[in-house]
Structure formats: C-alpha cells, structure tokens
Design an enzyme around this catalytic site. Sequence first.
Site, PDB file in Angstrom:
ATOM      1  CD  GLN A 143     -14.271  68.840  24.442  1.00  0.00           C
ATOM      2  OE1 GLN A 143     -14.700  69.341  23.412  1.00  0.00           O
ATOM      3  NE2 GLN A 143     -14.542  67.597  24.773  1.00  0.00           N
ATOM      4  CB  SER A 146      -7.104  66.130  19.306  1.00  0.00           C
ATOM      5  OG  SER A 146      -8.367  65.536  19.180  1.00  0.00           O
ATOM      6  CD  GLU A 261     -17.089  66.607  21.251  1.00  0.00           C
ATOM      7  OE1 GLU A 261     -16.709  67.386  20.368  1.00  0.00           O
ATOM      8  OE2 GLU A 261     -16.312  65.883  21.894  1.00  0.00           O
TER       9      GLU A 261
END
Length: 408
Positions: A143, A146, A261
């Site tokens: 992923q 962030s 998630e």
Amino acid sequence: MTSAPQVDKQDLATYAEAARTWLAVNGPEDHAVRDPHDVSIFHNLDTDTERAILGKLRAWQKAKFDAGYGAIAWPTELGGAGLPTSYADAFKSAEAAAVSLTRHELFSVTLNLVAPTVRLFGSQELKEEVFPGLHDGSQLACQLFSEPSAGSDLAAVRTRAVREGDSWIISGQKVWTSGAQFAEWGQALVRTDPSAAKHAGLTAFLVPMNSPGVEVRQIKQMSGGTSFNEVFLTEVRVPDSYRLGEPGEGWKVTRATLGFERANASNKKGVGGSFDQLVELAIRTGALGHRDIRTRLAELRAREIAAEVSLHREQRARDTGAPPGASGSMRKLQWVRKLNLVSELARDLLGSALIVDRGEPGTFSWNAHILGAPGYRIAGGSDQIQRNIVAERHLGLPAEPARPQESM
C-alpha cells in the site's frame, strides 16, 4: 484470464476431509517452528531472511492455487474456485492444523486488501493482468498511502499525478510502506486535481514497483527490523488502465481498502502474544491462582472469541463483493484494546524481568510485545479516526466539523 483448477463442490464435511487429505500429502515439508516464547508484533529479520520466508510462502500459495485451494471463495472468472465462504473457512481451519509456515504481512495485504480492491474498482484490462497472479503468490502488492505530512489525515496526500495522453505521471513520496522492497505492485493514493476539495481531488492507481522512477528505502525500527520503507516516486509513468475507480474517486477506493484492512486487523492469530502464552506465563510466575489474574485472562479469551465470530460474519459479507462498513473499525478498536490488555497483564506478571534479558525464556521476550503494541493504534487509521467512522457511519452522528483547508 487463467482460472484455478476447480475443486468439486462436495458437501462441506466431505470437502473438509478431502482438504485434510490433500494437505497431509502436499503440505510443505520445511515447516517453520515458531518459537513458543515469541510474542513480538513486528518482526526483527534481516532482508535475506525475510526474502527466504516470502519465497516459501510464494511456493506454498502457488501449490494451493494449482490445486484449487488458493482463492476458494472468489468467482471463477477472477481465478477463484467459486465456492461458498464456508468452504474457504473449512480449508483455512485444516491448513492451520497441518501447516506452520512463518506468516508475512505482505501476503495479507495482497490477498485481503489489494486483491478485493482491484476486484471492486479495477478495469477489466487490469483484472486480466493481475489475476490470478495476486492469488497464486507470483504477484505481491503493498500500500502506497501514508506520507510524511499525511498519516492519519490520509486525504492530505501531496503526491501528484498529471494526465498525459493515456498515461499518468506520478511524483511524490510515501512512507511506512510494509513490504515495498519485495512487492511487484503498489496501490497508490495520489492527488490528481489540486483545485478540488481535499477528499475530492484524489485518484487511486496500481503502480508496478519495478517502474523507472520508483525507489525504495528501508526504515530501521526500534525493534531492529526493517519491514517499513520510504518509497520515492519520480515521474513514474502509469497507464490509465491501472487506475482504480474513476478520476477523483480515490478517497472512495481508499476507504474500501482501509475497510478491508480494519476487517482483517483482528485476524492475526499468534501475532503479538496469545491467550495460551499468557496462561503459560501466569503458571510459570505462580500468579494463576490470583483471582484478578484469572479474571483478566477470562476477559482476553472472551475478546478473542468475539473477534472470531465477528470476523466470520464480516467475511461472508465481503465475499459477496461488498465493501465493509463501520464494523471493521469497531473490531479494529477492540483488537487494539486487546493488545494493550495483553501488554498490561504481561507487565504485571513479569515486573523487572522485562527490563534486563537474563536468558530465561519467555520473560524479556515480552519486551518486544510492549514495544510493538502501540504501533497498531495508528496502523490502518488511528484510534481517533476509527471512532469517527463508528460515530458517523454506525451511530449516525453528525460529522466532525472540518478544519479550514490547508494549501496543497
């Protein structure tokens, strides 16, 4: 698209027995015997060891897929076996009893987060390219969410993508990306319309991690491991067919992934200290006879069982192709609380034995749990974000007042 071999839809009991027989014959011989005193949450492995673990997991996933056990509850047109979730549960139970390979988070991200997201939002061309690779272990995905200035406030990402014909040019920086150094794909959230409202100007893509302009730098953790990474994207060209959802729908796509998630956050048996390990610790320290200790152990066990029941219910809803709702956030909060209860109980049982490693098994090793547990208060969205989701989507409370939008 190549489909997995089909396993006959026998009655559930017959299917489970056939799975146990197949596992007994075909299960990997090189089992990884987990240290009974390992209660760590984040691993402390060098890169070569981690790569070797992934190699064994890839080979095992391929063997399962080739036999029709790699994507049991997925539709046949996406490389699955097309069977009900109860059949997948039966195989997982049999596999857990027969196979003890070391787990790796990148497999969970690939199979439980990215693959369902591609199923919901990917173009037909993208699905044909990545499935069944995401199911058979040959293609792993991380992923790319962030950023240094966008952690819990994920909608504040600054990584940009500019349209250029049938491609997009992506530039920016991502951080805290688990497994990026081993992944073939990265699911990225980027800003494609700087003039739009913060949540509206985002788009999601699946990015090949071997693309020119992608650089991965490992981050050393206080536990000693290097599972997290910084990822730098410098004018990375991605075809429009790799887009997930429509332009500007990146927040919708990402919310679905984060929902997956959170739904899987409490599905981590053996990670971070179990009820059985705490019982064994209470026995060794002579504390099991204390009523307060038994009461706290009972609370932990009740939380484990409740999480399993909730997980099975949510898996059945997810396998229909529907994105998860607020229940994943509730379970994630409950699991984080359970981790904290484990830490508190271990600390009370061990006292000063947590401070210095005296070589006694099952004592100082709990230090790794206490260091790692706080990380899950922010992983997959902070506790505050989870509470907002529950309040707004489950309880129907008014949304939290928005802060003035900062300049992007």
